[in-house]
Design a protein around this motif. Structure first.
Motif, short mmCIF file in Angstrom:
data_model
loop_
_atom_site.label_atom_id
_atom_site.label_comp_id
_atom_site.label_asym_id
_atom_site.label_seq_id
_atom_site.Cartn_x
_atom_site.Cartn_y
_atom_site.Cartn_z
N THR A 24 61.27 2.45 83.43
CA THR A 24 60.40 1.27 83.35
C THR A 24 59.64 1.15 82.03
OG1 THR A 24 58.72 2.55 84.49
CG2 THR A 24 59.99 1.00 85.83
N VAL A 25 59.59 2.21 81.23
CA VAL A 25 58.88 2.13 79.94
C VAL A 25 59.91 2.30 78.83
CG1 VAL A 25 57.13 3.19 78.45
CG2 VAL A 25 56.81 3.17 80.93
N ALA A 26 59.94 1.37 77.89
CA ALA A 26 60.89 1.47 76.77
C ALA A 26 60.66 2.79 76.05
CB ALA A 26 60.69 0.31 75.81
N LYS A 27 61.76 3.48 75.75
CA LYS A 27 61.67 4.77 75.04
C LYS A 27 60.81 4.64 73.78
CE LYS A 27 65.53 5.90 72.81
NZ LYS A 27 66.85 6.51 72.51
N GLU A 28 60.99 3.52 73.08
CA GLU A 28 60.31 3.32 71.79
C GLU A 28 58.81 3.12 71.97
OE1 GLU A 28 62.84 1.47 73.01
OE2 GLU A 28 64.55 2.23 71.87
N LEU A 29 58.36 2.91 73.23
CA LEU A 29 56.93 2.74 73.48
C LEU A 29 56.30 4.01 74.04
CD1 LEU A 29 56.57 -0.89 74.90
CD2 LEU A 29 56.12 -0.07 72.59
N LEU A 30 57.06 5.08 74.19
CA LEU A 30 56.45 6.32 74.66
C LEU A 30 55.43 6.76 73.61
CD1 LEU A 30 59.62 8.23 75.97
CD2 LEU A 30 57.87 7.05 77.33
N ILE A 37 55.74 5.48 69.62
CA ILE A 37 56.61 5.92 68.52
C ILE A 37 56.82 4.75 67.54
CG2 ILE A 37 58.92 6.79 67.99
CD1 ILE A 37 59.04 7.59 71.05
N LEU A 38 57.04 3.56 68.11
CA LEU A 38 57.32 2.37 67.31
C LEU A 38 56.20 2.04 66.33
CD1 LEU A 38 59.69 0.51 67.20
CD2 LEU A 38 58.72 -0.79 69.09
N SER A 39 54.99 2.35 66.70
CA SER A 39 53.86 2.07 65.82
C SER A 39 53.97 2.87 64.51
CB SER A 39 52.58 2.41 66.59
OG SER A 39 51.52 2.61 65.72
N TYR A 40 54.43 4.12 64.61
CA TYR A 40 54.60 4.95 63.41
C TYR A 40 55.74 4.38 62.55
CZ TYR A 40 51.92 8.52 65.99
OH TYR A 40 50.95 9.21 66.69
N VAL A 41 56.80 3.93 63.23
CA VAL A 41 57.99 3.46 62.50
C VAL A 41 57.67 2.15 61.76
CG1 VAL A 41 60.41 2.79 62.74
CG2 VAL A 41 59.51 4.65 64.12
N VAL A 42 56.92 1.27 62.41
CA VAL A 42 56.54 0.01 61.75
C VAL A 42 55.63 0.31 60.55
CG1 VAL A 42 55.20 -2.11 62.06
CG2 VAL A 42 56.95 -1.49 63.73
N ALA A 43 54.73 1.28 60.68
CA ALA A 43 53.85 1.64 59.55
C ALA A 43 54.70 2.19 58.39
CB ALA A 43 52.82 2.67 60.01
N GLU A 44 55.71 2.99 58.73
CA GLU A 44 56.60 3.53 57.68
C GLU A 44 57.32 2.38 56.96
OE1 GLU A 44 59.77 6.06 59.22
OE2 GLU A 44 60.85 5.83 57.33
N VAL A 129 67.93 -0.41 58.15
CA VAL A 129 68.07 -0.16 59.59
C VAL A 129 67.25 1.07 59.88
CG1 VAL A 129 69.64 0.48 61.46
CG2 VAL A 129 70.40 -1.15 59.73
N MET A 130 66.41 0.98 60.90
CA MET A 130 65.56 2.12 61.27
C MET A 130 65.79 2.44 62.74
SD MET A 130 62.06 0.86 59.45
CE MET A 130 61.30 2.47 59.22
N LEU A 131 66.20 3.66 63.05
CA LEU A 131 66.32 4.04 64.46
C LEU A 131 64.92 4.42 64.94
CD1 LEU A 131 69.65 6.03 64.67
CD2 LEU A 131 69.21 3.59 64.49
N PRO A 132 64.38 3.60 65.83
CA PRO A 132 62.95 3.75 66.11
C PRO A 132 62.61 4.92 67.02
CG PRO A 132 63.82 1.70 66.99
CD PRO A 132 64.98 2.50 66.54
N ASP A 133 63.62 5.66 67.50
CA ASP A 133 63.25 6.87 68.25
C ASP A 133 63.14 8.07 67.31
OD1 ASP A 133 65.97 6.74 67.85
OD2 ASP A 133 66.51 7.40 69.87
N MET A 134 63.49 7.86 66.05
CA MET A 134 63.36 8.91 65.04
C MET A 134 62.04 8.71 64.31
SD MET A 134 65.85 10.81 65.41
CE MET A 134 67.48 11.35 65.04
N LEU A 135 61.09 9.59 64.58
CA LEU A 135 59.80 9.51 63.88
C LEU A 135 59.93 10.37 62.64
CD1 LEU A 135 56.44 9.92 65.79
CD2 LEU A 135 56.71 10.24 63.35
#
Ligand code: UTP
Length: 290
Positions: A24-30, A37-44, A129-135
């Motif tokens: 029920t929770v997107a992996k990228e929002l863990l 996780i996505l917040s770090y990737v967007v900042a990068e 292209v950024m794989l957002p599960d990779m911090l």
């Protein structure tokens, strides 16, 4: 040469390695410590000069759009209670109007298919292209290192890193013309090579800068490893006519799509936080002694 202004973030996968939470929770929002996780990737991405974010989403991932939108009640509550630091932090992450696009993949047919879904929004310009599960972290943000390498080589860039001994068969692995320094011309790449056939110990770690020619190739790309349309296979075809370089970036990756990787990210980033580091260290040490 056109600058890299847009980043494609595929977020339509099912995250089966970190079920049941991702039912029920997107992996990228863990969360890693206290933010997705996505917040770090967007900042990068912002630190690399990205101006437009193209999310490729799927069913059940609507919370990703909500994360990057106003939350009126929450903002009003924080304001009323004088929690201005938190309010400012939340507001500082919001995009400018029109800076983010959301596209539905409809079926998770693979990373190559997800990237292809972004073709009309990206258009005729180089893109990340950024794989957002990779911090990923580094002395300069990893995507910024890739964008600089793209400026230098005027071609496609794949960010790579050495994999633990004996594990190359689990990853997309690159073959190099010769190896000196961190930026090397590639001669090939292969997704999950059978053990013993790996062309190098460098695996593709989740950041790319690609020329728009990849879209025409993805259009006719057949299914590859795992029955999925693989970005690696399409890049290998594009390499026949366009230069590709592998950049061994400076920094560290946490694979947050994996249980232990997610745990490592949480511990490592908590230990580094000025406001939490001492308490986190004490907590980890106490656990190790127990
Ligand atoms: P992964 O293979 O790591 O993601 O793809 P997954 O399929 O969600 O993970 P598992 O293996 O089942 O646990 C890397 C990124 O590409 C996205 C995923 O959301 C992830 O961020 N992806 C993958 C798509 O957007 N569409 C796809 O069809 C496949």
């Amino acid at each position: 040469m056109k600058p890299v202004r847009k980043a494609v973030l595929p977020v339509a996968g099912l995250g089966t390695r970190v079920l049941p939470g991702t039912k029920t929770v997107a992996k990228e929002l863990l969360n890693v410590v206290d933010r997705p996780i996505l917040s770090y990737v967007v900042a990068e991405a912002r630190a690399a000069g990205i101006e437009h974010f193209v999310f490729v989403t799927g069913r059940g991932k609507g919370a990703i759009e909500d994360y990057f939108d106003h939350h009126i009640e929450l903002e009003a509550q924080l304001k009323a209670k004088g929690k201005t630091d938190l309010l400012e932090e939340i507001l500082s992450e919001l995009p400018k109007a029109g800076e983010m696009s959301f596209i539905r993949q409809m079926q998770p047919l693979g990373l190559g298919h997800a990237v292809w879904c972004a073709r009309d929004v990206v258009g005729d310009e180089p893109f990340a292209v950024m794989l957002p599960d990779m911090l990923m972290e580094g002395p300069t943000p990893p995507l910024a290192q890739a964008v600089k390498a793209h400026e230098e080589t005027q071609g496609n860039i794949i960010v790579v890193e050495p994999c633990p001994p004996g594990e190359a068969h689990k990853y997309g692995v690159v073959a190099l013309e010769s190896q000196s320094g961190r930026l090397n011309r590639m001669t090939g790449m292969v997704e999950k090579p059978p053990k013993g056939t790996e062309p190098s110990n460098l695996f593709i770690s989740g950041r790319y800068v690609l020329e728009p020619e990849i879209f025409a190739i993805l259009e006719s790309q057949e299914k590859g490893a795992g029955g999925e349309i693989q970005l690696t296979d399409a890049m290998a075809r594009l390499m026949k006519t366009r230069p590709f370089h592998a950049l061994e970036y400076e920094g560290v990756t946490y694979d947050c799509g994996d249980k232990i990787g997610l745990l490592r990210a949480n511990v490592a980033l908590a230990l580094k936080r000025p406001d939490l580091g001492a308490e986190a260290r004490a907590a980890v040490e106490a656990l190790l002694k127990a």
